[in-house]
Design a protein around this motif. Structure first.
Motif, mmCIF file in Angstrom:
data_model
loop_
_atom_site.group_PDB
_atom_site.id
_atom_site.type_symbol
_atom_site.label_atom_id
_atom_site.label_comp_id
_atom_site.label_asym_id
_atom_site.label_seq_id
_atom_site.Cartn_x
_atom_site.Cartn_y
_atom_site.Cartn_z
ATOM 1 N N ARG A 159 0.851 -1.170 -0.048
ATOM 2 C CA ARG A 159 -0.192 -0.020 -0.080
ATOM 3 C C ARG A 159 0.670 1.445 0.086
ATOM 4 N NH1 ARG A 159 -2.865 4.076 3.480
ATOM 5 N NH2 ARG A 159 -0.812 4.163 4.143
ATOM 6 N N LYS A 183 -2.811 12.154 -1.924
ATOM 7 C CA LYS A 183 -2.797 12.062 -0.568
ATOM 8 C C LYS A 183 -3.625 13.014 0.092
ATOM 9 C CE LYS A 183 -0.957 9.736 1.614
ATOM 10 N NZ LYS A 183 -1.273 8.577 2.113
ATOM 11 N N ARG A 218 -9.281 2.950 12.064
ATOM 12 C CA ARG A 218 -7.985 3.563 12.015
ATOM 13 C C ARG A 218 -7.667 4.773 13.150
ATOM 14 N NH1 ARG A 218 -8.400 8.934 12.007
ATOM 15 N NH2 ARG A 218 -6.903 9.302 10.299
#
Ligand code: PEP
Ligand code: MN
Length: 343
Positions: free
Chosen positions: A126, A131, A237
């Protein structure tokens, strides 16, 4: 509504019910396994009574799905979703580790990292070509050039590629290269992106928004599922809390809670949860012990030079150590971290 059919009902019979529903503006999806055949039709109860649906040949019963998400719920699909990516199976009780740097920075950086990731036996690599950054002045990713480098990694190291898609505009180009498309925390409620992901032929890794409840997260997954893409992996996350010792707070307790509600596989990303290298390994161990189907781990050959998320990137040796330790824990607990839904 969940419409349960005789296990021996013909495909034609299932199709006939689905086209009847479609003619009345009701979308549906059929599921079958060795023991049952079912149709999930989220809006059927708005148009038809239970007895109208049960009057169809081969229909054993029709049961309202009370959960707000219909396709993501175990009330609709009562078997774990298993996703194939190349030779890898996700959600079948095995442990899938995904490794790589936060961002694609250069060919040299990418190849250096891909080499040791592949040598560790990890099959999914990954790195972000696009971004999502808090600051518009921070490195935004190499874009198309980054995707081309990921393509090269795929060929050179036989790794499957996981990379993030930020928007509908770049979806097609990301979809072409990615074997698994990430939708990041910031985009968890980008509904047009979720709908586009729902029409994708590639599986989707849906991160939990940093302030999202479990209900909101599963409804975001429902956007993808309801468009027809059944290959969705959830990824915890970390969420925003009052803690000031880490970037976010890793909510491992969401995993057993989610298992009671959904059949979708669940990954844990300790890297973005803690934001600091020294906490990644202990949190990864906890994630495996609690029964995560996979881990997302950031690693970099030169973390101090990384253009993004260097402080949480594991050094090569720490990454390999993490992979070994997590596999050991998984082996020890195999069969104990239950796959039974709703346990
Ligand atoms: C990432 O995966 O690099 C990332 C930005 O993650 P998140 O969406 O969880 O912040
Ligand atoms: Mn990152």
């Amino acid at each position: 509504m969940l419409i349960v059919l005789d296990a021996k009902a013909s495909i034609a019979s299932v199709k006939q019910i689905q086209s009847f529903l479609k003619d009345h503006g009701i979308e549906s999806q059929a599921h079958s396994d060795l023991y049952s055949q079912t149709i999930v039709a989220p809006n059927a109860s708005k148009k038809f009574t239970i007895s109208e649906l049960e009057s169809f040949e081969d229909v054993v019963r029709a049961v309202p799905i009370t959960s707000p998400y219909k396709y993501a719920s175990i009330q609709g699909v009562n078997a774990p979703t298993v996703i194939d990516i190349g030779s890898i199976k996700i959600g079948d009780g095995s442990l899938c580790i995904v490794g790589g740097p936060c961002a694609v920075e250069s060919k040299e950086q990418l190849f250096n990292i891909a080499r040791y990731v592949a040598e560790s036996g990890v099959k999914l690599f990954r790195a972000g070509a696009y971004k999502p950054r808090t600051s518009p002045y921070a490195f935004q990713g190499l874009g198309l050039e980054g995707l081309a480098l990921l393509e090269k990694v795929k060929k050179e190291f036989s790794l499957n590629i996981v990379t993030e898609c930020l928007d509908n505009m770049t979806f097609d180009e990301v979809e072409e290269v990615a074997d698994l498309i990430q939708i990041g925390a910031r985009n968890m409620q980008n509904f047009s992106l979720l709908k586009r992901a729902g029409r994708s032929t590639k599986p989707i890794l849906l991160k939990r928004g940093n302030s999202a409840s479990l209900n909101e997260w599963l409804l975001a997954a429902e956007y993808i599922l309801s468009e027809g893409n059944s290959r969705v992996i959830l990824c915890e996350r970390g969420i925003r809390t009052w803690s000031d010792h880490s970037r976010n707070t890793l909510d491992l307790s969401v995993i057993p809670a989610a298992r009671k509600l959904t059949h979708l596989p669940i990954f844990v990303d300790p890297s973005h949860a803690v934001g600091r290298r020294d906490s990644v390994l202990p949190c990864a161990r906890g994630a495996v012990a609690i029964g995560a189907d996979g881990l997302l781990i950031e690693t970099h050959c030169q973390p101090e030079q990384a253009l993004s998320d260097g402080s949480q990137a594991l050094l090569q040796s720490d990454f390999i150590d993490l992979v070994d330790q997590c596999r050991e824990i998984h082996k020890l607990l195999q069969g104990k971290t239950t796959l039974h839904l709703g346990f």
